[in-house]
Design a protein around this motif. Structure first.
Motif, PDB file in Angstrom:
ATOM      1  N   UNK A 186       4.173   7.303  -8.474  1.00 45.80           N
ATOM      2  CA  UNK A 186       4.756   6.508  -7.388  1.00 45.80           C
ATOM      3  C   UNK A 186       6.017   7.175  -6.856  1.00 45.80           C
ATOM      4  N   UNK A 187       6.867   7.625  -7.740  1.00 45.62           N
ATOM      5  CA  UNK A 187       8.124   8.263  -7.333  1.00 45.62           C
ATOM      6  C   UNK A 187       7.927   9.678  -6.790  1.00 45.62           C
ATOM      7  N   UNK A 188       7.025  10.418  -7.370  1.00 46.87           N
ATOM      8  CA  UNK A 188       6.782  11.801  -6.938  1.00 46.87           C
ATOM      9  C   UNK A 188       6.083  11.860  -5.575  1.00 46.87           C
ATOM     10  N   UNK A 189       5.055  11.049  -5.395  1.00 40.42           N
ATOM     11  CA  UNK A 189       4.210  11.130  -4.197  1.00 40.42           C
ATOM     12  C   UNK A 189       4.547  10.085  -3.145  1.00 40.42           C
ATOM     13  N   UNK A 190       5.565   9.265  -3.419  1.00 40.96           N
ATOM     14  CA  UNK A 190       5.947   8.180  -2.508  1.00 40.96           C
ATOM     15  C   UNK A 190       4.725   7.336  -2.159  1.00 40.96           C
ATOM     16  N   UNK A 191       3.968   6.991  -3.178  1.00 43.18           N
ATOM     17  CA  UNK A 191       2.714   6.264  -3.015  1.00 43.18           C
ATOM     18  C   UNK A 191       2.897   4.802  -3.421  1.00 43.18           C
ATOM     19  N   UNK A 192       2.168   3.927  -2.774  1.00 47.57           N
ATOM     20  CA  UNK A 192       2.131   2.514  -3.126  1.00 47.57           C
ATOM     21  C   UNK A 192       0.860   2.294  -3.949  1.00 47.57           C
ATOM     22  N   UNK A 193       0.990   1.571  -5.038  1.00 49.70           N
ATOM     23  CA  UNK A 193      -0.147   1.284  -5.907  1.00 49.70           C
ATOM     24  C   UNK A 193      -0.478  -0.203  -5.802  1.00 49.70           C
ATOM     25  N   UNK A 194      -1.730  -0.496  -5.476  1.00 55.82           N
ATOM     26  CA  UNK A 194      -2.219  -1.882  -5.443  1.00 55.82           C
ATOM     27  C   UNK A 194      -2.998  -2.109  -6.726  1.00 55.82           C
ATOM     28  N   UNK A 195      -2.513  -3.029  -7.549  1.00 55.69           N
ATOM     29  CA  UNK A 195      -3.193  -3.377  -8.794  1.00 55.69           C
ATOM     30  C   UNK A 195      -4.095  -4.560  -8.474  1.00 55.69           C
ATOM     31  N   UNK A 196      -5.393  -4.306  -8.460  1.00 60.54           N
ATOM     32  CA  UNK A 196      -6.371  -5.304  -8.012  1.00 60.54           C
ATOM     33  C   UNK A 196      -6.892  -6.114  -9.196  1.00 60.54           C
ATOM     34  N   UNK A 197      -6.390  -7.355  -9.280  1.00 62.59           N
ATOM     35  CA  UNK A 197      -6.883  -8.276 -10.287  1.00 62.59           C
ATOM     36  C   UNK A 197      -8.118  -9.004  -9.777  1.00 62.59           C
ATOM     37  N   UNK A 198      -8.555 -10.004 -10.512  1.00 63.57           N
ATOM     38  CA  UNK A 198      -9.760 -10.738 -10.123  1.00 63.57           C
ATOM     39  C   UNK A 198      -9.555 -11.579  -8.873  1.00 63.57           C
ATOM     40  N   UNK A 213       5.674  -0.156  -6.005  1.00 65.40           N
ATOM     41  CA  UNK A 213       6.231   0.918  -5.205  1.00 65.40           C
ATOM     42  C   UNK A 213       7.535   1.368  -5.828  1.00 65.40           C
ATOM     43  N   UNK A 214       7.985   2.532  -5.414  1.00 61.17           N
ATOM     44  CA  UNK A 214       9.206   3.086  -5.990  1.00 61.17           C
ATOM     45  C   UNK A 214      10.420   2.258  -5.587  1.00 61.17           C
ATOM     46  N   UNK A 215      11.499   2.421  -6.309  1.00 63.50           N
ATOM     47  CA  UNK A 215      12.758   1.755  -5.961  1.00 63.50           C
ATOM     48  C   UNK A 215      13.196   2.180  -4.567  1.00 63.50           C
ATOM     49  N   UNK A 216      13.061   3.465  -4.283  1.00 68.74           N
ATOM     50  CA  UNK A 216      13.424   3.990  -2.962  1.00 68.74           C
ATOM     51  C   UNK A 216      12.566   3.338  -1.869  1.00 68.74           C
ATOM     52  N   UNK A 217      11.280   3.199  -2.119  1.00 70.27           N
ATOM     53  CA  UNK A 217      10.386   2.546  -1.165  1.00 70.27           C
ATOM     54  C   UNK A 217      10.720   1.080  -0.989  1.00 70.27           C
ATOM     55  N   UNK A 218      11.062   0.406  -2.082  1.00 74.88           N
ATOM     56  CA  UNK A 218      11.441  -0.997  -2.013  1.00 74.88           C
ATOM     57  C   UNK A 218      12.728  -1.177  -1.217  1.00 74.88           C
ATOM     58  N   UNK A 219      13.716  -0.298  -1.449  1.00 81.15           N
ATOM     59  CA  UNK A 219      14.973  -0.364  -0.689  1.00 81.15           C
ATOM     60  C   UNK A 219      14.718  -0.164   0.800  1.00 81.15           C
ATOM     61  N   UNK A 220      13.826   0.778   1.152  1.00 81.62           N
ATOM     62  CA  UNK A 220      13.491   1.018   2.562  1.00 81.62           C
ATOM     63  C   UNK A 220      12.822  -0.200   3.163  1.00 81.62           C
ATOM     64  N   UNK A 221      11.924  -0.833   2.415  1.00 80.53           N
ATOM     65  CA  UNK A 221      11.263  -2.057   2.878  1.00 80.53           C
ATOM     66  C   UNK A 221      12.285  -3.156   3.140  1.00 80.53           C
ATOM     67  N   UNK A 222      13.203  -3.349   2.204  1.00 79.91           N
ATOM     68  CA  UNK A 222      14.227  -4.394   2.368  1.00 79.91           C
ATOM     69  C   UNK A 222      15.105  -4.125   3.576  1.00 79.91           C
ATOM     70  N   UNK A 223      15.480  -2.879   3.786  1.00 78.85           N
ATOM     71  CA  UNK A 223      16.317  -2.535   4.932  1.00 78.85           C
ATOM     72  C   UNK A 223      15.573  -2.785   6.244  1.00 78.85           C
ATOM     73  N   UNK A 224      14.312  -2.384   6.303  1.00 74.66           N
ATOM     74  CA  UNK A 224      13.506  -2.613   7.501  1.00 74.66           C
ATOM     75  C   UNK A 224      13.361  -4.102   7.767  1.00 74.66           C
TER      76      UNK A 224
END
Length: 102
Positions: free
Chosen positions: A37-49, A58-69
């Motif tokens: 997640x941190x290396x590739x700046x990828x979002x992971x969807x964990x698909x439950x039932x 998502x990475x902390x950096x990605x989460x911070x960007x989401x919050x700012x947006x």
């Protein structure tokens, strides 16, 4: 964001920024997935039932960007800036006062 999906042999589907995995895969490979997640700046969807048993990682950096947006969209700054996009002269102090409601 456009999706460029292809089949992923490990789980269901993946694209450049998004990957779907099963909870068991997350459990077995947590630290490897955090690195990915941190290396590739990828979002992971964990698909439950169902949605109540699913999550998005998502990475902390990605989460911070989401919050700012989200904050920029929610407080009207972007809309105010776009309204003034074609103004010949903009007084920045006046613009800030209008945005802040002063």
């Amino acid at each position: 964001m456009p999706s460029i999906r292809k089949k992923d042999n490990e789980d269901s589907e993946k694209d450049i920024f998004y990957k779907t995995i099963k909870p068991n895969t997350l459990r077995k490979n947590l630290y490897k997935i955090i690195d990915e997640i941190n290396r590739d700046y990828r979002v992971i969807y964990v698909k439950g039932s169902d949605d109540s048993k699913s999550a998005v990682l998502l990475s902390k950096k990605g989460f911070d960007a989401f919050r700012e947006t989200y904050a920029v969209l929610a407080n009207g700054q972007l809309a105010a800036s776009l309204e003034r996009e074609n103004d010949e002269f903009v007084d920045i102090d006046t613009m800030i006062q209008e945005i802040e409601g002063k």
